[in-house]
Design an enzyme around this catalytic site. Structure first.
Site, PDB file in Angstrom:
ATOM      1  N   VAL A   1      80.991  10.682  19.971  1.00  0.00           N
ATOM      2  CA  VAL A   1      81.358  10.617  18.544  1.00  0.00           C
ATOM      3  C   VAL A   1      82.783  10.084  18.370  1.00  0.00           C
ATOM      4  O   VAL A   1      83.079   9.345  17.437  1.00  0.00           O
ATOM      5  CB  VAL A   1      81.221  12.020  17.887  1.00  0.00           C
TER       6      VAL A   1
ATOM      7  N   VAL B   1      59.847  17.975  12.174  1.00  0.00           N
ATOM      8  CA  VAL B   1      58.518  17.595  12.702  1.00  0.00           C
ATOM      9  C   VAL B   1      58.618  17.381  14.204  1.00  0.00           C
ATOM     10  O   VAL B   1      59.455  16.592  14.676  1.00  0.00           O
ATOM     11  CB  VAL B   1      57.994  16.293  12.045  1.00  0.00           C
TER      12      VAL B   1
ATOM     13  N   GLY C   1      59.647  19.312  16.669  1.00  0.00           N
ATOM     14  CA  GLY C   1      60.748  19.915  17.432  1.00  0.00           C
ATOM     15  C   GLY C   1      61.666  18.859  18.037  1.00  0.00           C
ATOM     16  O   GLY C   1      62.320  18.106  17.328  1.00  0.00           O
TER      17      GLY C   1
ATOM     18  N   ILE D   1      60.925  16.133  19.595  1.00  0.00           N
ATOM     19  CA  ILE D   1      60.395  14.753  19.685  1.00  0.00           C
ATOM     20  C   ILE D   1      61.036  13.885  18.597  1.00  0.00           C
ATOM     21  O   ILE D   1      60.957  14.223  17.419  1.00  0.00           O
ATOM     22  CB  ILE D   1      58.857  14.737  19.477  1.00  0.00           C
TER      23      ILE D   1
ATOM     24  N   LYS E   1      54.274  19.471   8.068  1.00  0.00           N
ATOM     25  CA  LYS E   1      54.743  18.383   8.949  1.00  0.00           C
ATOM     26  C   LYS E   1      53.978  17.078   8.681  1.00  0.00           C
ATOM     27  O   LYS E   1      54.563  15.995   8.695  1.00  0.00           O
ATOM     28  CB  LYS E   1      54.606  18.819  10.408  1.00  0.00           C
TER      29      LYS E   1
HETATM   30  N1  HSE Z   1      56.563  27.460  14.360  1.00  0.00           N
HETATM   31  C1  HSE Z   1      56.722  26.081  14.678  1.00  0.00           C
HETATM   32  C2  HSE Z   1      55.755  25.726  15.785  1.00  0.00           C
HETATM   33  C3  HSE Z   1      58.142  25.814  15.078  1.00  0.00           C
HETATM   34  O1  HSE Z   1      55.243  26.638  16.418  1.00  0.00           O
HETATM   35  O2  HSE Z   1      55.525  24.554  16.019  1.00  0.00           O
HETATM   36  C4  HSE Z   1      58.494  24.362  15.207  1.00  0.00           C
HETATM   37  O3  HSE Z   1      58.349  23.683  13.992  1.00  0.00           O
END
Ligand code: HSE
Length: 342
Positions: free
Chosen positions: A40, A139, A141, A143, A212
């Site tokens: 940064v 969306v 996690g 990825i 998502k």
């Molecule tokens: N509760 C969500 C899952 C967390 O299990 O995918 C991540 O969005």
């Protein structure tokens, strides 16, 4: 908001929420501090953290002075450049994000429920206030699918989305099918590992996946469909017998989000499906997620990685913070140089 020259020795972040995602974000920024600072050009400092109970015993070591139970200590603090919202739930999270933008702060969130429900107003308010609104962690996690759609894949029209978008349900069904765990035991483990929502109803009823899918469609198809309008079936009615029966047929059951874009017509749903074991999504197990996309230029693409858990999700939130900080600093330097020329 332009970052003020006076505190360019750090970019200050206020964090709303210190659960799984909040601590994962904090840990990511700490453990990779040197690398991030070098990338940064200045330090990123989490200066305030909103929690319900500032006296609660926590396993993570954070200076006590950073905790606050008053959200205005973050929203209205002119020294905070970026607000990160990881509270979950539609409200008060949405109102806090809108207020922070109106106060000139950039906002980063992992909150799919709030983004899916209020997509238009959140984006419009960011535009109106000349601030960035980023949500990579909402969306898949860890990825990087959303930034891919909005940056390097921007030259495509997307025709199809197919995905496993919930780590909790995928973990439950993998453990039931492969290790013979009961539904209850597998859910408990998913909660202990920090995959599940505070109220896991959103996971097991498919609501989290609908949120998502709504966000993916908004970005890939330029159409915001409210998650309530997405036909959704969860996994609560799937029995151990059904999983065994599918296995005997050479199949696995997966909770699948799917959407197609035929120009004048969109089709979309969230439901459990039986997939042949050699299907690309059949091998996606436990908390892993996968997103298949078809673009009219790039053709078929598949993204795969951990869709839930503190550090994978923290990685995505921290990535958004780094992105904003880098762009802001560049612009501030540019403005300073232009100013010096005059
Ligand atoms: N509760 C969500 C899952 C967390 O299990 O995918 C991540 O969005």
């Amino acid at each position: 908001m332009r970052i003020a020259y006076e505190h360019m020795d750090s970019i200050n972040v206020g964090l709303l929420g210190f659960g799984n995602v909040g601590t994962g974000t904090y840990e990511t920024l700490m453990m990779n501090r040197d690398r991030i600072t070098a990338a940064v050009g200045t330090e990123i400092d989490i200066v305030k953290i909103l929690v319900n109970d500032i006296n609660k015993k926590r396993t993570i070591d954070v200076p006590f002075s950073k905790y606050t139970s008053d959200v205005n200590d973050i929203i209205k603090d002119p020294n905070i450049d970026i607000m990160v919202e990881v509270l979950g739930g539609i409200e008060p999270a949405t109102s806090y994000m809108l207020s922070a933008m109106e106060y000139g702060k950039h906002v980063v969130t992992a909150n799919k429920a709030a983004v899916a429900a209020n997509y238009d107003v959140l984006h419009q308010t960011a535009t109106d206030n000349h601030v960035q609104f980023r949500m990579e962690a909402s969306v898949g996690g860890g990825i990087p699918v959303l930034s891919s759609i909005t940056s390097v894949l921007r030259a495509n029209r997307f025709e199809e989305i197919l995905g496993i978008l919930n780590g909790t349900t995928n973990y439950i069904m993998t453990q039931m099918a492969e290790n013979g765990l009961s539904y209850e035991k597998a859910l408990k483990q998913a909660q202990e590992k920090g995959f599940a929502e505070a109220d896991p109803t959103a996971d097991v009823e498919g609501i989290d996946v609908a949120n998502k899918l709504s966000i993916l469609m908004a970005l890939a198809f330029d159409h915001h469909i409210h998650p309530k309008d997405i036909p959704t079936t969860g996994i609560t009615k799937i029995t151990e017998e059904e999983l065994k029966e599918a296995d005997a047929e050479g199949k696995v059951i997966k909770l699948i989000a799917s959407a197609t874009n035929r120009g004048s017509r969109l089709d979309y749903s969230v439901k459990p499906m039986r997939l042949p074991k050699d299907h690309p999504l059949a091998g996606v197990k436990n908390e892993f997620n996968a997103v298949f996309l078809k673009g009219n230029a790039v053709d078929d693409l598949m993204f795969y990685g951990k869709g839930a858990g503190p550090l994978p999700t923290g990685s995505a939130v921290a990535g958004d913070i780094v992105q904003i900080a880098t762009e802001e600093l560049k612009e501030t330097m540019h403005e300073l140089m232009e100013g010096n020329k005059k």
